[in-house]
Design a protein around this motif. Sequence first.
Motif, mmCIF file in Angstrom:
data_model
loop_
_atom_site.group_PDB
_atom_site.id
_atom_site.type_symbol
_atom_site.label_atom_id
_atom_site.label_comp_id
_atom_site.label_asym_id
_atom_site.label_seq_id
_atom_site.Cartn_x
_atom_site.Cartn_y
_atom_site.Cartn_z
ATOM 1 N N ASN A 145 0.818 -1.207 0.000
ATOM 2 C CA ASN A 145 0.000 0.000 0.000
ATOM 3 C C ASN A 145 0.858 1.266 0.000
ATOM 4 O O ASN A 145 0.709 2.147 0.845
ATOM 5 C CB ASN A 145 -0.956 0.025 1.196
ATOM 6 N N ASN A 146 1.780 1.355 -0.970
ATOM 7 C CA ASN A 146 2.644 2.520 -1.091
ATOM 8 C C ASN A 146 2.687 2.997 -2.539
ATOM 9 O O ASN A 146 2.437 2.233 -3.481
ATOM 10 C CB ASN A 146 4.077 2.192 -0.644
ATOM 11 N N ASP A 147 3.015 4.253 -2.687
ATOM 12 C CA ASP A 147 3.297 4.823 -4.001
ATOM 13 C C ASP A 147 4.623 5.571 -3.896
ATOM 14 O O ASP A 147 4.799 6.419 -3.005
ATOM 15 C CB ASP A 147 2.189 5.789 -4.428
ATOM 16 N N GLU A 258 2.216 11.244 6.259
ATOM 17 C CA GLU A 258 1.633 10.667 5.053
ATOM 18 C C GLU A 258 2.594 10.672 3.876
ATOM 19 O O GLU A 258 2.519 9.805 3.006
ATOM 20 C CB GLU A 258 0.370 11.451 4.679
ATOM 21 N N ARG A 259 3.494 11.622 3.839
ATOM 22 C CA ARG A 259 4.378 11.806 2.689
ATOM 23 C C ARG A 259 5.806 11.959 3.188
ATOM 24 O O ARG A 259 6.071 12.687 4.157
ATOM 25 C CB ARG A 259 3.955 13.046 1.913
ATOM 26 N N ARG A 289 4.562 7.872 -0.465
ATOM 27 C CA ARG A 289 3.277 8.027 0.218
ATOM 28 C C ARG A 289 2.746 6.642 0.537
ATOM 29 O O ARG A 289 2.809 5.735 -0.300
ATOM 30 C CB ARG A 289 2.267 8.784 -0.651
ATOM 31 N N GLY A 290 2.257 6.461 1.767
ATOM 32 C CA GLY A 290 1.679 5.166 2.107
ATOM 33 C C GLY A 290 2.078 4.652 3.473
ATOM 34 O O GLY A 290 2.598 5.386 4.322
ATOM 35 N N PHE A 322 -3.139 3.911 -1.236
ATOM 36 C CA PHE A 322 -2.137 4.778 -1.842
ATOM 37 C C PHE A 322 -1.612 4.193 -3.151
ATOM 38 O O PHE A 322 -1.396 4.920 -4.111
ATOM 39 C CB PHE A 322 -0.962 4.997 -0.882
#
Length: 505
Positions: A145-147, A258-259, A289-290, A322
Amino acid sequence: MDSGARLGDVGSDVLCQNSVHPVRPRLPMLTPSVIAAIVVSLHVLGVIAALHAVMTVRTAPGAIAWAGSLVMMPYFSLIPYLIFGRSRFAGYVNARRFNNHRLREIRQNMSTQELDSLSACLVMNPDQECMRALPRLTGMPCLGNNDVRLLVNGEATFQAIFAAIDAATQVVVVQFFIVHDDELGLELQRRLCARAKAGVRVYFLYDSIGCHALGRAYLRALEEAGVHVRSFATHPGFVNRFQLNFRNHRKLVIVDGERAFVGGHNVGNEYLGRRPPLAPWRDTHIEIRGAVVLELQMTFAEDWYWAAHEVPYLLLPPPRRFGDMVCQIVPSGPADAQETCSLFFVEAIQAARKRIWITSPYFVPDEAVSAMLRLAVLRGVDVRILIPARPDHYVVYGASTIYAHQAVCAGVKVFRYQPGFLHQKVILVDDDAAAVGTANLDNRSFRLNFEMMVMTAHPAFAASVAEMLEADFAQARQIDREDFLGAPAILRVAMHVAKLFAPIL
């Protein structure tokens, strides 16, 4: 009468002589026995320091180098050993234990929804072989769940960082090894002060040696605006000036939990390519992000606790989607039970089946990493190393040239980046994993500095890293054996001497 007058005259003459030529205290004479006592004392101290080196220096070559010089030439090596000799940071371990206890309390206070959201991101058995050992090595989970977005130069990096800081509403974390009070540094200062005055919690952590030239006025302006400012030092006060090991080399910005931003850039005009002769500067950062941002906060909290004796305010990433990238945080440092950074490189290289491309400003690998590179070549892997063509430290450059020659002889393809100074720290493993961070290919990053790498497993991200590196290789010159063998004899000798300093480079 005449005799009395004469006595008085004599007394006056003596007084006058003393006033013109005052009596000076005698200095102790350096007799042969005094000199012998000094020499014996230095050799005794040298033997004691050599025993300390044998017991504490992490690598056998480093221990041999220090012990030999301390026993044979203590008058030249005792002071350098005080500055460079220590390779273990035992005091940080206690801070880590206490901090980890506090962080466990924070996790225990999470709501059921928050815990469920975090548990859903856990990746127990990553598909990528290069990531399977990392959770146990680092003590941190592999999370989905990351970008992750690649920031390929200084302009893109600081544009993204400043935009994120300006949008912060709750907390901003800033950690750099070097901060200059030039145009870029003042721009960062202005934005942090504005956020702090707006009621945002702002933490600013800098390394006391890396920022030795940072003026007190710069820090005072941050403090007056309400920014929490601390320096990372291995010892308090003046003693820290004599300890150049155990530097905090991490570069990290986190906004609202968050970032996050991680990579090779410090804060200074040179990182934007504005300072010759090393311009244009080549460096790389990433924006994350994630879910994994929480682990980055945990790592910062550990460093902050060491500097401030308190755990900073932490925020959980919001429970939303994300992206589908899997990330593994790899913090490393001299307080680790194992040599995390060196083992991270070993794991990445041995996992490669198609290609392993590495960029680093310094190429001074230890024996384990060198062996893995040779074995990868024998497996038929495309092994490429990208290093600078321009030196910023001549001793390291000389040692790197020797190691590059040895790598070329083993079949590794080594390139020198031509346009400017190459400072990026990037690893590409096959077509599905890549790492970006702060660790160099040298003993200082492997064992003496606090570093941070982020391994991301995703074909699209790996493809973007491959495209970036292909552009870099297109601006580089591949070196061959003649680059070393064709150099003047005196220069080759100097390079071999530089290589002797590899354990402390």
